[in-house]
Design an enzyme around this catalytic site. Structure first.
Site, PDB file in Angstrom:
ATOM      1  N   TYR A  76      -5.781 -26.746  -7.386  1.00 44.87           N
ATOM      2  CA  TYR A  76      -6.292 -26.685  -6.019  1.00 44.87           C
ATOM      3  C   TYR A  76      -7.322 -27.793  -5.841  1.00 44.87           C
ATOM      4  O   TYR A  76      -8.227 -27.924  -6.671  1.00 44.87           O
ATOM      5  CB  TYR A  76      -6.908 -25.306  -5.767  1.00 44.87           C
TER       6      TYR A  76
ATOM      7  N   ASP B 146      -6.401 -19.200 -12.304  1.00 44.70           N
ATOM      8  CA  ASP B 146      -6.438 -19.001 -10.853  1.00 44.70           C
ATOM      9  C   ASP B 146      -5.143 -18.271 -10.480  1.00 44.70           C
ATOM     10  O   ASP B 146      -4.063 -18.865 -10.477  1.00 44.70           O
ATOM     11  CB  ASP B 146      -6.547 -20.365 -10.153  1.00 44.70           C
TER      12      ASP B 146
ATOM     13  N   ARG C 242     -28.020  -8.094  -2.173  1.00 41.89           N
ATOM     14  CA  ARG C 242     -27.570  -9.280  -2.919  1.00 41.89           C
ATOM     15  C   ARG C 242     -27.183  -8.883  -4.345  1.00 41.89           C
ATOM     16  O   ARG C 242     -26.191  -9.353  -4.884  1.00 41.89           O
ATOM     17  CB  ARG C 242     -28.645 -10.375  -2.932  1.00 41.89           C
TER      18      ARG C 242
ATOM     19  N   LYS D  46      -6.712 -15.062   0.492  1.00 50.28           N
ATOM     20  CA  LYS D  46      -5.268 -15.246   0.650  1.00 50.28           C
ATOM     21  C   LYS D  46      -4.543 -13.889   0.613  1.00 50.28           C
ATOM     22  O   LYS D  46      -4.769 -13.074   1.479  1.00 50.28           O
ATOM     23  CB  LYS D  46      -4.769 -16.233  -0.401  1.00 50.28           C
TER      24      LYS D  46
HETATM   25  C1  LIG Z   1      -7.636 -21.188  -1.195  1.00 49.73           C
HETATM   26  C2  LIG Z   1      -7.609 -21.408  -2.658  1.00 49.73           C
HETATM   27  C3  LIG Z   1      -8.803 -21.614  -3.370  1.00 49.73           C
HETATM   28  C4  LIG Z   1     -10.160 -21.695  -2.701  1.00 49.73           C
HETATM   29  O1  LIG Z   1     -10.538 -20.472  -2.161  1.00 49.73           O
HETATM   30  P1  LIG Z   1     -11.474 -20.312  -0.837  1.00 49.73           P
HETATM   31  O2  LIG Z   1     -11.481 -18.843  -0.614  1.00 49.73           O
HETATM   32  O3  LIG Z   1     -10.835 -21.109   0.260  1.00 49.73           O
HETATM   33  O4  LIG Z   1     -12.819 -20.865  -1.178  1.00 49.73           O
HETATM   34  C5  LIG Z   1      -8.694 -21.780  -4.745  1.00 49.73           C
HETATM   35  N1  LIG Z   1      -7.504 -21.755  -5.373  1.00 49.73           N
HETATM   36  C6  LIG Z   1      -6.350 -21.574  -4.707  1.00 49.73           C
HETATM   37  C7  LIG Z   1      -5.071 -21.560  -5.460  1.00 49.73           C
HETATM   38  C8  LIG Z   1      -6.360 -21.388  -3.330  1.00 49.73           C
HETATM   39  O5  LIG Z   1      -5.197 -21.219  -2.678  1.00 49.73           O
END
Ligand SMILES: *Cc1c(COP(=O)(O)O)cnc(C)c1O
Length: 372
Positions: A99, A171, A47, A196
């Site tokens: 998001y 982000d 962890r 992603k």
């Molecule tokens: C998918 C996404 C998130 C959230 O991420 P997870 O891995 O699904 O928890 C946050 N910001 C953006 C722009 C995303 O595309």
């Protein structure tokens, strides 16, 4: 070093015990303590740290040009930990089209904890300036944004954030470090859903924070990561690092394919609007051309025939899978309004497209026959 080389080499070291060129997956949850109380590899318990996570974090820091990186079990866990590092009464300013999970955290989780939050259209710098307060501690940026594909000037927003001593957190999930380096533009922290493009194959969940300076705030994030425990598994770290190795080359193809698809859709009578920052018609095109090296693989389109035509298109396509998420090798299409529910800013005739790595002519032929 150039990003192709960093992506292949960062966090890469042959395994010291076997010489294995690809790092083995260290599933062990715990590590042996030496008679003198020390730990051979510096790891105590998975962890707090694990060899696969350490390699991944080195690579993430190198790719984003940061001083420190922290990996999480999901992008949402990475976002959550930024808000957890704040105190009651602190103010967070977020984009109105962030998001939707980010906005839900602020409203439904942190509202009750006394964290103040406001939203604003971040393409309107005057509105951002008015919305920033003396108590603002984080100005959250998402660019290009989801699902309206708006482009925000990171440099200017970071300056506004710094004017009240707030941190600018970006982000960078959609752009990736291949196309955009927020820390070089003045941002303090980059957040990723590594689920992603960084993972790139729709086979893992992960998140990351990368900080420009390894300061007190990062120390607090580390505490939340290690003591809070929202960490990725060794296998997911390994898969993610494997995905990162090809990220720059995949991004090129995503960008080329998306540009070809956007140009085709822009010229089609059934399409009312194509939101893609690579098109000259896009409101954020100039900023995107300045702060990004290319325009990415994400776009949204609006259909002249309304919601019914949009849903019908998703049913007729064969090379675009109806699914949420993005950034994988396969093209995906999604009706965001029905996924996001009543708080959505997505128009009902809007479809979000993640353009994959199929041949662009096949994608265009599929769209052409589904639209006609
Ligand atoms: C998918 C996404 C998130 C959230 O991420 P997870 O891995 O699904 O928890 C946050 N910001 C953006 C722009 C995303 O595309």
């Amino acid at each position: 070093m150039r990003i192709e080389t960093l992506a292949v080499r960062a966090g890469h070291a042959p395994d010291p015990s076997t010489g294995a060129v690809t790092t083995p997956i260290y599933l062990s949850s715990t590590f042996e303590r030496e008679p003198d109380g020390s730990y051979r590899g510096g790891h105590v318990y998975s962890r707090t740290s694990n060899p696969n996570r350490s390699s991944l974090e080195l690579a993430l820091a190198a790719l984003e040009n940061g001083a420190a990186a922290l990996a999480y079990a999901s992008g949402s866990a990475a976002t959550l930990s930024v808000f957890q590092a704040l105190a009651p009464g602190d103010h967070v300013l977020a984009p109105d089209d962030a998001y939707y999970g980010t906005l839900r955290q602020l409203r439904e989780i942190f509202g009750g904890w006394g964290l103040e939050a406001g939203v604003v259209d971040m393409t309107d710098l005057d509105a951002v300036e008015r919305a920033i307060r003396p108590t603002t501690k984080v100005v959250w940026v998402e660019t290009p944004s989801n699902p309206l594909v708006r482009v925000v000037d990171i440099e200017r927003i970071a300056e506004l954030a710094h004017s009240v001593g707030a941190r600018c957190v970006v982000d960078n999930t959609w752009a990736t470090p291949v196309l955009q380096l927020p820390l070089n533009l003045g941002a303090d922290i980059v957040m990723h859903s590594t689920t992603k493009y960084l993972g790139g194959h729709s086979d893992l969940l992960g998140g990351a924070l990368v900080a420009k300076k390894d300061d007190d705030f990062v120390e607090r994030l580390r505490l939340i990561q290690k003591v809070g425990g929202a960490v990725p598994s060794p296998f997911d770290c390994w898969l993610l690092l494997r995905g990162i190795r090809t990220l720059p080359w995949r991004m090129r193809a995503h960008c080329d394919n998306a540009m070809a698809v956007a140009r085709f859709l822009e010229s089609h009578d059934a399409i009312d609007a194509v939101h893609y920052p690579g098109l000259e018609s896009h409101a954020g095109h100039e900023i995107a051309a300045r702060q990004m090296s290319d325009f990415g693989g994400m776009m949204s389109i609006q259909l002249r025939g309304g919601e019914d035509a949009a849903l019908e298109l998703t049913r007729r396509l064969t090379l675009f899978t109806r699914a949420t998420s993005l950034g994988g090798t396969e093209s995906l299409i999604e009706h965001r309004a029905s996924v996001e529910g009543p708080t959505t800013l997505a128009p009902v005739n809007l479809l979000r497209i993640s353009v994959g790595l199929e041949h662009p002519d096949d994608l265009i032929e599929d769209l052409e026959s589904a639209l006609n």
